[in-house]
Design a protein around this motif. Structure first.
Motif, PDB file in Angstrom:
ATOM      1  N   GLY A   1      33.325 -45.410  47.926  1.00 19.93           N
ATOM      2  CA  GLY A   1      33.354 -44.094  47.304  1.00 19.93           C
ATOM      3  C   GLY A   1      32.154 -43.912  46.377  1.00 19.93           C
ATOM      4  N   LEU A   2      32.262 -42.951  45.471  1.00 21.15           N
ATOM      5  CA  LEU A   2      31.129 -42.601  44.616  1.00 21.15           C
ATOM      6  C   LEU A   2      30.694 -43.769  43.741  1.00 21.15           C
ATOM      7  N   VAL A   3      31.644 -44.450  43.105  1.00 16.22           N
ATOM      8  CA  VAL A   3      31.298 -45.532  42.186  1.00 16.22           C
ATOM      9  C   VAL A   3      30.839 -46.771  42.954  1.00 16.22           C
ATOM     10  N   GLY A   4      31.520 -47.102  44.056  1.00 12.51           N
ATOM     11  CA  GLY A   4      31.128 -48.257  44.847  1.00 12.51           C
ATOM     12  C   GLY A   4      29.721 -48.125  45.392  1.00 12.51           C
ATOM     13  N   LEU A   5      29.358 -46.943  45.902  1.00  8.45           N
ATOM     14  CA  LEU A   5      28.012 -46.732  46.434  1.00  8.45           C
ATOM     15  C   LEU A   5      26.969 -46.712  45.318  1.00  8.45           C
ATOM     16  N   ALA A   6      27.338 -46.158  44.146  1.00  5.82           N
ATOM     17  CA  ALA A   6      26.402 -46.169  43.014  1.00  5.82           C
ATOM     18  C   ALA A   6      26.104 -47.598  42.585  1.00  5.82           C
ATOM     19  N   LEU A   7      27.124 -48.450  42.553  1.00  8.34           N
ATOM     20  CA  LEU A   7      26.909 -49.855  42.198  1.00  8.34           C
ATOM     21  C   LEU A   7      26.022 -50.540  43.235  1.00  8.34           C
TER      22      LEU A   7
ATOM     23  N   LEU B   1      32.803 -42.378  33.552  1.00  6.13           N
ATOM     24  CA  LEU B   1      33.227 -43.707  33.122  1.00  6.13           C
ATOM     25  C   LEU B   1      32.982 -44.724  34.233  1.00  6.13           C
ATOM     26  N   GLY B   2      33.250 -44.323  35.477  1.00  5.82           N
ATOM     27  CA  GLY B   2      32.993 -45.208  36.604  1.00  5.82           C
ATOM     28  C   GLY B   2      31.519 -45.513  36.782  1.00  5.82           C
ATOM     29  N   PHE B   3      30.675 -44.504  36.601  1.00  2.00           N
ATOM     30  CA  PHE B   3      29.233 -44.749  36.699  1.00  2.00           C
ATOM     31  C   PHE B   3      28.750 -45.661  35.566  1.00  2.00           C
ATOM     32  N   ARG B   4      29.379 -45.531  34.402  1.00  2.00           N
ATOM     33  CA  ARG B   4      29.024 -46.432  33.298  1.00  2.00           C
ATOM     34  C   ARG B   4      29.440 -47.866  33.612  1.00  2.00           C
ATOM     35  N   ASP B   5      30.602 -48.023  34.269  1.00  2.00           N
ATOM     36  CA  ASP B   5      31.005 -49.353  34.736  1.00  2.00           C
ATOM     37  C   ASP B   5      29.930 -49.936  35.656  1.00  2.00           C
TER      38      ASP B   5
ATOM     39  N   GLN C   1      31.432 -66.470  32.068  1.00  2.00           N
ATOM     40  CA  GLN C   1      30.767 -65.868  30.908  1.00  2.00           C
ATOM     41  C   GLN C   1      30.149 -64.517  31.267  1.00  2.00           C
ATOM     42  N   LEU C   2      29.696 -64.343  32.505  1.00  2.00           N
ATOM     43  CA  LEU C   2      29.175 -63.041  32.920  1.00  2.00           C
ATOM     44  C   LEU C   2      30.304 -62.017  32.991  1.00  2.00           C
ATOM     45  N   LEU C   3      31.428 -62.416  33.564  1.00  2.00           N
ATOM     46  CA  LEU C   3      32.547 -61.486  33.673  1.00  2.00           C
ATOM     47  C   LEU C   3      33.111 -61.134  32.304  1.00  2.00           C
ATOM     48  N   ASP C   4      33.104 -62.108  31.386  1.00  2.00           N
ATOM     49  CA  ASP C   4      33.570 -61.832  30.021  1.00  2.00           C
ATOM     50  C   ASP C   4      32.653 -60.829  29.324  1.00  2.00           C
ATOM     51  N   ARG C   5      31.361 -60.934  29.600  1.00  2.00           N
ATOM     52  CA  ARG C   5      30.422 -59.978  28.986  1.00  2.00           C
ATOM     53  C   ARG C   5      30.718 -58.570  29.487  1.00  2.00           C
ATOM     54  N   TYR C   6      30.937 -58.423  30.787  1.00  2.00           N
ATOM     55  CA  TYR C   6      31.286 -57.111  31.341  1.00  2.00           C
ATOM     56  C   TYR C   6      32.591 -56.602  30.735  1.00  2.00           C
ATOM     57  N   GLN C   7      33.578 -57.477  30.621  1.00  2.00           N
ATOM     58  CA  GLN C   7      34.872 -57.101  30.040  1.00  2.00           C
ATOM     59  C   GLN C   7      34.697 -56.574  28.615  1.00  2.00           C
ATOM     60  N   ARG C   8      33.939 -57.290  27.800  1.00  2.00           N
ATOM     61  CA  ARG C   8      33.730 -56.859  26.405  1.00  2.00           C
ATOM     62  C   ARG C   8      32.968 -55.540  26.356  1.00  2.00           C
ATOM     63  N   TRP C   9      31.961 -55.401  27.197  1.00  2.00           N
ATOM     64  CA  TRP C   9      31.082 -54.240  27.153  1.00  2.00           C
ATOM     65  C   TRP C   9      31.838 -52.958  27.505  1.00  2.00           C
ATOM     66  N   ARG C  10      32.694 -53.044  28.513  1.00  2.00           N
ATOM     67  CA  ARG C  10      33.315 -51.833  29.021  1.00  2.00           C
ATOM     68  C   ARG C  10      34.690 -51.530  28.427  1.00  2.00           C
ATOM     69  N   SER C  11      35.409 -52.535  27.952  1.00  2.00           N
ATOM     70  CA  SER C  11      36.802 -52.308  27.561  1.00  2.00           C
ATOM     71  C   SER C  11      36.944 -51.314  26.412  1.00  2.00           C
ATOM     72  N   LEU C  12      36.159 -51.473  25.364  1.00  2.00           N
ATOM     73  CA  LEU C  12      36.306 -50.601  24.205  1.00  2.00           C
ATOM     74  C   LEU C  12      35.934 -49.164  24.549  1.00  2.00           C
ATOM     75  N   ASP C  13      34.826 -48.986  25.274  1.00  2.00           N
ATOM     76  CA  ASP C  13      34.382 -47.638  25.633  1.00  2.00           C
ATOM     77  C   ASP C  13      35.446 -46.916  26.447  1.00  2.00           C
ATOM     78  N   THR C  14      35.960 -47.561  27.484  1.00  2.00           N
ATOM     79  CA  THR C  14      36.943 -46.897  28.332  1.00  2.00           C
ATOM     80  C   THR C  14      38.236 -46.613  27.575  1.00  2.00           C
ATOM     81  N   LEU C  15      38.641 -47.529  26.715  1.00  2.00           N
ATOM     82  CA  LEU C  15      39.872 -47.312  25.957  1.00  2.00           C
ATOM     83  C   LEU C  15      39.723 -46.134  24.992  1.00  2.00           C
ATOM     84  N   MET C  16      38.580 -46.034  24.326  1.00  2.00           N
ATOM     85  CA  MET C  16      38.374 -44.948  23.369  1.00  2.00           C
ATOM     86  C   MET C  16      38.322 -43.591  24.066  1.00  2.00           C
TER      87      MET C  16
END
Length: 406
Positions: free
Chosen positions: A12-18, A305-309, A331-346
């Protein structure tokens, strides 16, 4: 066995953008999706439109998507927010001297066409349309995906971009906070007598918000998209109206400020709901887009939000690859988790709160809301901050959302 750096479930849109973002930085991706892309042609497949924030548009410029748009899209230069048809309200626009729009309106079919064309032109993206994963193994040393036709794909990392009902998320046992709103969104496109002047409107009624979004002209007539949130029980009645009757209802809802209107496309509706994954990573697995979160369309930020992911994940993976790290490394996945979790939750909390706040009926709540908007409009820095939120330019932005290569 076919090997790549990342396997993406969902084209879809986000998968192809990634996939395009990874390709632009030299990483390989295999995209798997059961859909036949030939079904995307025409607005009947998906007559919806999307507001692409200015930061998402910067990413499209940086990764080479923009030249593939069948139409350039319509810039949004001002966002006006009103509590019903009462005078007052808020207006958000770029700071003086800044000519970048707040966002761009695109038909979803044009977004799909541009992202598909960019992926097809990519040297490092393999598109597996009309394919399904019948077996997925996430082990210590990588991910193996077996397709229906017997082919086997291997990569260090699996990305779930499958949408709201992601089976991969469910199989991983990732819990969700989820609820449904007692509303459905009626969507369609209409022509109107007066020009929209690139203004997007969000008009709040106790029964639900009415969004009017500027689009490119159609055969010389000004055109806008509507996203009208109505009580779920009323949705069938709105769809049963003929075009003239519905146009009259929509014209009344917008106070007639665009003159007479007529419908250009068939109307459709979809239920509104919220969900937020408790975590967006697992062993060699990452969630992006609606697989990770889905919000009310009140502020038009769900797709962005998906494009930001996608932008954040691409940067994490590219920088990890340059350091020689395993792309499924914790450690890479943890960095992604930290980076995106707060933004999406807010963002999720803000849109849910707005939906509930403006849904409170009565004269007193309306007076309080209008007083709050009037006060906000007099605080310049606050207005600028809210405009930055609408553009997607606040917070710790990935490089692609700044228009910079990784």
């Amino acid at each position: 066995m076919e090997r790549s750096d990342v396997i993406i479930l969902g084209g879809g849109l986000v998968g192809l953008a990634l996939a395009a973002a990874l390709d632009s930085s030299g990483l390989t991706a295999a995209v798997i999706d059961p859909v036949d892309p030939a079904a995307w042609h025409g607005s009947k497949f998906d007559g919806r439109t999307s507001a692409v924030s200015s930061s998402s548009r910067r990413m499209f410029d940086a990764i080479g998507v923009t030249p593939h748009f069948p139409e350039p899209g319509c810039p949004i230069r001002i966002i006006r927010v009103a509590d019903g048809l009462a005078p007052g309200g808020l207006a958000f626009e770029p700071p003086q001297g800044d000519d970048e729009p707040l966002g761009w309106m695109h038909e979803n079919r044009h977004l799909r066409a541009a992202l598909k064309a960019r992926a097809e032109a990519a040297a490092k993206v393999r598109l597996n349309w009309m394919s399904r994963a019948v077996g997925i193994e996430r082990g210590d040393h990588g991910v193996t995906v077996t397709l229906e036709d017997g082919r086997v794909l291997h990569a260090p990392l699996l990305v779930a971009a499958e949408g709201r009902n992601s089976p991969t998320r469910e199989a991983a046992g990732i819990p969700l906070a989820r609820w449904s709103y007692d509303h459905a969104a009626i969507v369609g496109t209409l022509a109107h007598e007066r020009p929209h002047e690139h203004v997007a409107w969000e008009i709040f009624y106790p029964t639900g918000p009415f969004a009017l979004l500027p689009m490119t002209d159609h055969e010389g007539a000004p055109r806008s998209a509507i996203v009208w949130s109505v009580p779920k029980a009323d949705a069938a009645g709105f769809l049963a109206l003929d075009d003239a009757e519905f146009a009259a209802e929509a014209e009344a809802a917008m106070g007639g400020f665009l003159g007479s209107i007529r419908m250009l496309t068939p109307r459709s509706s979809y239920p509104l709901g919220f969900h937020h994954a408790a975590r967006i990573t697992d062993n060699r697995l990452v969630l992006v887009g609606d697989s990770a979160h889905a919000i009310h369309p009140i502020a038009g930020q769900g797709l962005n939000l998906g494009f930001r992911d996608a932008a954040a994940l691409a940067q994490v993976l590219v920088e990890g690859a340059r350091l020689g790290l395993d792309l499924g490394d914790r450690q890479l996945l943890d960095r992604y988790q930290r980076w995106r979790s707060l933004d999406t939750l807010m963002v999720a909390a803000a849109t849910d709160g707005l939906t509930r706040l403006y849904g409170i009926p009565g004269r007193l709540p309306s007076l309080v809301r209008r007083a709050g908007m009037a006060l906000t409009g007099r605080i310049g820095p606050l207005v600028d901050r809210l405009a930055a939120e609408a553009r997607g330019t606040s917070g710790d932005l990935p490089l692609l959302l700044r228009g910079l290569p990784i």
